[in-house]
Design an enzyme around this catalytic site. Structure first.
Site, PDB file in Angstrom:
ATOM      1  N   HIS A   1       0.844  -1.202   0.000  1.00 54.49           N
ATOM      2  CA  HIS A   1       0.000   0.000   0.000  1.00 54.49           C
ATOM      3  C   HIS A   1       0.877   1.248   0.000  1.00 54.49           C
ATOM      4  O   HIS A   1       1.755   1.387   0.847  1.00 54.49           O
ATOM      5  CB  HIS A   1      -0.909   0.003   1.237  1.00 54.49           C
ATOM      6  CG  HIS A   1      -1.851   1.178   1.248  1.00 54.49           C
ATOM      7  ND1 HIS A   1      -2.015   1.993   2.331  1.00 54.49           N
ATOM      8  CD2 HIS A   1      -2.673   1.667   0.285  1.00 54.49           C
ATOM      9  CE1 HIS A   1      -2.913   2.939   2.042  1.00 54.49           C
ATOM     10  NE2 HIS A   1      -3.320   2.752   0.813  1.00 54.49           N
TER      11      HIS A   1
ATOM     12  N   GLU B   1     -10.186   3.158  -8.151  1.00 56.23           N
ATOM     13  CA  GLU B   1     -11.376   3.509  -7.369  1.00 56.23           C
ATOM     14  C   GLU B   1     -12.152   4.563  -8.162  1.00 56.23           C
ATOM     15  O   GLU B   1     -13.076   4.239  -8.891  1.00 56.23           O
ATOM     16  CB  GLU B   1     -10.957   4.023  -6.000  1.00 56.23           C
ATOM     17  CG  GLU B   1     -12.129   4.290  -5.095  1.00 56.23           C
ATOM     18  CD  GLU B   1     -11.682   4.939  -3.801  1.00 56.23           C
ATOM     19  OE1 GLU B   1     -12.251   4.593  -2.774  1.00 56.23           O
ATOM     20  OE2 GLU B   1     -10.807   5.823  -3.817  1.00 56.23           O
TER      21      GLU B   1
ATOM     22  N   GLU C   1     -16.375   2.319   1.123  1.00 57.51           N
ATOM     23  CA  GLU C   1     -15.850   2.928   2.348  1.00 57.51           C
ATOM     24  C   GLU C   1     -16.732   4.077   2.851  1.00 57.51           C
ATOM     25  O   GLU C   1     -16.784   4.347   4.047  1.00 57.51           O
ATOM     26  CB  GLU C   1     -14.417   3.415   2.113  1.00 57.51           C
ATOM     27  CG  GLU C   1     -14.319   4.510   1.078  1.00 57.51           C
ATOM     28  CD  GLU C   1     -12.884   4.782   0.633  1.00 57.51           C
ATOM     29  OE1 GLU C   1     -12.062   3.866   0.673  1.00 57.51           O
ATOM     30  OE2 GLU C   1     -12.612   5.921   0.228  1.00 57.51           O
TER      31      GLU C   1
HETATM   32  C1  NOJ Z   1      -8.685   6.272   0.641  1.00 62.32           C
HETATM   33  C2  NOJ Z   1      -8.808   4.935   0.006  1.00 62.32           C
HETATM   34  O1  NOJ Z   1      -9.889   4.905  -0.886  1.00 62.32           O
HETATM   35  C3  NOJ Z   1      -8.965   3.909   1.086  1.00 62.32           C
HETATM   36  O2  NOJ Z   1      -9.216   2.650   0.528  1.00 62.32           O
HETATM   37  C4  NOJ Z   1      -7.738   3.908   1.956  1.00 62.32           C
HETATM   38  O3  NOJ Z   1      -7.930   3.019   3.018  1.00 62.32           O
HETATM   39  C5  NOJ Z   1      -7.488   5.308   2.523  1.00 62.32           C
HETATM   40  N1  NOJ Z   1      -7.512   6.274   1.495  1.00 62.32           N
HETATM   41  C6  NOJ Z   1      -6.157   5.410   3.243  1.00 62.32           C
HETATM   42  O4  NOJ Z   1      -5.109   5.293   2.329  1.00 62.32           O
END
Ligand code: NOJ
Length: 673
Positions: free
Chosen positions: A382, A473, A479
């Site tokens: 990540h 995305e 989220e």
């Molecule tokens: C936004 C991203 O869409 C999400 O998936 C991620 O967990 C957070 N940023 C932190 O990087």
């Protein structure tokens, strides 16, 4: 010239457009769509688009406003109008459709100014039976070497003020908005794809393809259905949108045209307009399902930041590796594994503290990559950058070497920033960012890493050329249900994006929530039923799909979890069985590596019963259909967790009736016998 005109005017040119004779015309292979190109008495080029004999796009301007140069809009003569045909079927290394036919007629118009610097400009139209793409090409020439584009003046003048589904452009939160539905005249500055429905019931998606070394095109809606291209400028104080050196080409401006919303789902125009794979052997890029240290962070059960609540610990990551290995998931995403999360990383400059090759002391990367490999799983890296691109670029080589050395076959990147869509003071979707995104794709390919990009620029089909940009995305993902102050994604969101955002390419939506009421987030909940969560794995295409919930929530519903374990992520073919934008969607896909099919169907806040013909199934085959559907009292707001599973034998002669609850859905595995 007169002779040329006679040859090129085709019979389908509409009377409405023919107030002036076109200088050239080109029809699609079956003559469904056609383009006419005009040159006014002042030498101003323009075009229109005709669908089955009727104007779809009325006379629309072409050209540019440049810095330190006269505009490239008038004073042209036509030097040549060359037509050609193209027809090939190509194979996607991974995708929603294995074989795609690229069949078009092309018209290249070569323009040259009559007086002055006599600058040259080509406009190339590719006309398909299901859409049109055109781009500008700046040939090498002494009088135009550096091109500084202030504005691209392209218009897409629709013939009436059609209905549009859109999200706002440059409004402060990148592409992460709920879709709005208004007439074109009320939409203002919007992102693409923007999807239109004409008064005659045609569906048109306006977008772009092959966005390289250029600024993103937004569009602005005006009176009577007029639409103007609006390039993202470099920054607030720097109006130049794009700087090019000739020879150069622009991205393709695209119009996908279908007679139903459902057909847009399988319209591959933007992919066709991208160049073939430039990476050679890409067998190392594997579609996959993954789990990870992620949803627990958004639920605030653990944290990205270090300390006692830290989620990315060796022990916690091992828990996810064990779960992945036990249930057949290939990847384990871990966020918060590296240095840089402890400050206000999302604020301007905060991302400069991120280090992309130094783990926190409680994340034993060597042990974890060994443990993962032993269990047949890999860790997904990540890279949250906080939009501090220079910091990220200064570490790119080390960062990707680190992934490669630790067996991490994929990385999720992120560009969270607050405020005005700026990265290093430059607009997030301008030429600077577009080129940065390409540098990341290039270096990732060098280290054999697939990229799943969040908060990046929209997809314009680059995956055809660089198959390691595997998903993005670039819309409101799941989220938002965990923390959005507006209560999360309403049930119609997932009934809109299949016909809007998803037309641009795969989306890392991260479905799979089984605990929908979110006790740790009392103000929020996931606004779907559990069965709809399953449907999302088929409706929302992505070659990487996350099972986003916590292992303990899946352990409580192993019968429903079976669908997530079974569903494929790489497809032989896709069939859109039905859909209305914002109402419902039903999609079937056939696994590329077996004879099994999967269906996902979902609805907005309204209950409905969907009747689906199974006539797409293979002839002579019998299937066991395992149907995961809403329970009788299921409702996204009051009873989201209620589901039923039933099993029947079916063949292609059968029909299924699926009851969908408010905010509900159904998922079906059709296992070939
Ligand atoms: C936004 C991203 O869409 C999400 O998936 C991620 O967990 C957070 N940023 C932190 O990087």
């Amino acid at each position: 010239m007169k002779k040329l005109i006679m040859i090129l005017i085709a019979s389908w040119v509409s009377s409405a457009a023919a107030t002036q004779n076109p200088i050239a015309s080109v029809a699609s292979p079956e003559e469904t769509l056609g383009v006419n190109v005009y040159l006014s008495s002042n030498g101003e080029p323009s075009y229109n688009v005709v669908y089955k004999g009727k104007d779809l796009v009325a006379d629309s301007r072409l050209g540019f406003e440049l810095k330190n140069q006269p505009a490239l809009t008038s004073g042209f003569k036509v030097v040549a109008a060359k037509k050609s045909r193209f027809d090939e079927t190509w194979e996607q290394p991974w995708g929603e459709e294995r074989f795609i036919r690229n069949h078009y007629n092309q018209l290249r118009i070569t323009l040259r100014e009559v007086f002055g610097a006599k600058r040259k400009l080509d406009v190339v139209f590719r006309v398909y039976d299901d859409g049109v793409g055109f781009r500008y090409e700046f040939p090498e020439q002494d009088s135009l070497t550096t091109i500084e584009i202030l504005h691209e003046l392209t218009q897409f003048n629709m013939t009436a003020d059609h209905t549009a589904w859109w999200t706002p452009g440059q409004a402060g939160n990148q592409y992460e908005y709920l879709y709005q539905k208004t007439p074109i005249s009320k939409m203002g500055l919007v992102h693409t794809p923007v999807t239109l429905q004409t008064n005659e019931g045609l569906f048109v998606a306006l977008h772009e393809a092959a966005l390289h070394n250029y600024s993103t095109m937004n569009v602005t809606g005006g009176a009577d259905g007029k639409i103007n291209a609006t390039l993202v400028p470099t920054s607030k104080h720097q109006p130049i949108a794009v700087k090019l050196t000739a020879p150069a080409v622009t991205p393709w401006r695209t119009l996908q045209v279908e007679e139903s919303a459902a057909n847009l789902v399988t319209n591959y125009l933007t992919l066709n307009l991208n160049e073939p794979n430039k990476l050679g052997d890409v067998s190392w890029i594997k579609p996959a399902k993954y789990v990870g240290v992620w949803w627990e962070l958004h639920l605030e059960k653990t944290s990205w930041k270090s300390g006692p609540t830290h989620g990315a610990t060796t022990a916690n990551t091992k828990k996810y590796i064990d779960f992945a290995a036990k249930h057949g998931f290939a990847g384990v995403l871990v966020e918060g594994w590296n240095l840089g999360w402890d400050g206000e990383w999302w604020k301007p400059g905060g991302g400069n503290n991120f280090n992309f090759y130094t783990p926190t002391p409680d994340f034993d990367v060597k042990e974890l990559s060994r443990y993962a490999a032993e269990k047949g799983v890999y860790i997904i890296g990540h890279h949250e950058t906080g939009a501090a691109i220079e910091n990220y670029e200064s570490q790119l080589d080390d960062a990707f070497k680190f992934l490669n050395q630790n067996g991490m076959k994929a990385v999720k990147t992120g560009y969270v920033e607050t405020g005005e869509e700026l990265v290093n003071g430059l607009y997030h979707h301008g030429q600077y960012y577009v080129n940065h995104a390409q540098r990341v794709i290039d270096i990732a390919a060098q280290y054999k890493v697939a990229v799943v990009a969040h908060e990046t620029v929209k997809d314009t089909g680059e995956r055809r050329t660089y198959p390691n940009i595997i998903s993005r995305e670039v819309a409101r993902g799941q989220e938002y249900d965990a923390w959005s102050v507006d209560g999360g994604n309403p049930p119609n969101h997932t009934a809109i994006i299949p016909f809007t955002r998803l037309l641009s390419g795969p989306m890392d939506f991260t479905p799979g929530a089984f605990e929908l009421t979110l006790p740790s987030r009392p103000k929020n909940q996931v606004n779907t039923t559990l069965a709809k969560q399953l449907a999302l794995y088929v409706v929302i295409y992505s070659p990487v799909q996350m099972a986003s919930d916590l292992p303990e929530h899946y352990e409580q519903h192993l019968d429903a979890f079976q669908f997530i374990k079974d569903v494929a992520v790489d497809w032989e073919t896709t069939r859109a069985l039905g859909g209305e934008i914002g109402e419902y969607a039903a999609i079937a896909r056939k696994d590329r590596h077996s004879d099994n099919w999967f269906i996902g169907a979902l609805t907005n806040e309204k209950a409905r019963s969907l009747q689906l013909k199974l006539d797409f199934l293979d002839t002579g085959k019998k299937y066991t259909a395992r149907i995961y559907q809403d329970g009788k009292t299921a409702h996204y707001a009051t009873n989201p967790g209620s589901y039923e599973i039933r099993e029947i034998e079916v063949t292609r002669g059968d029909e299924l009736v699926l009851p969908l609850s408010p905010g509900g859905g159904a998922a079906i595995s059709l296992i070939a016998k």
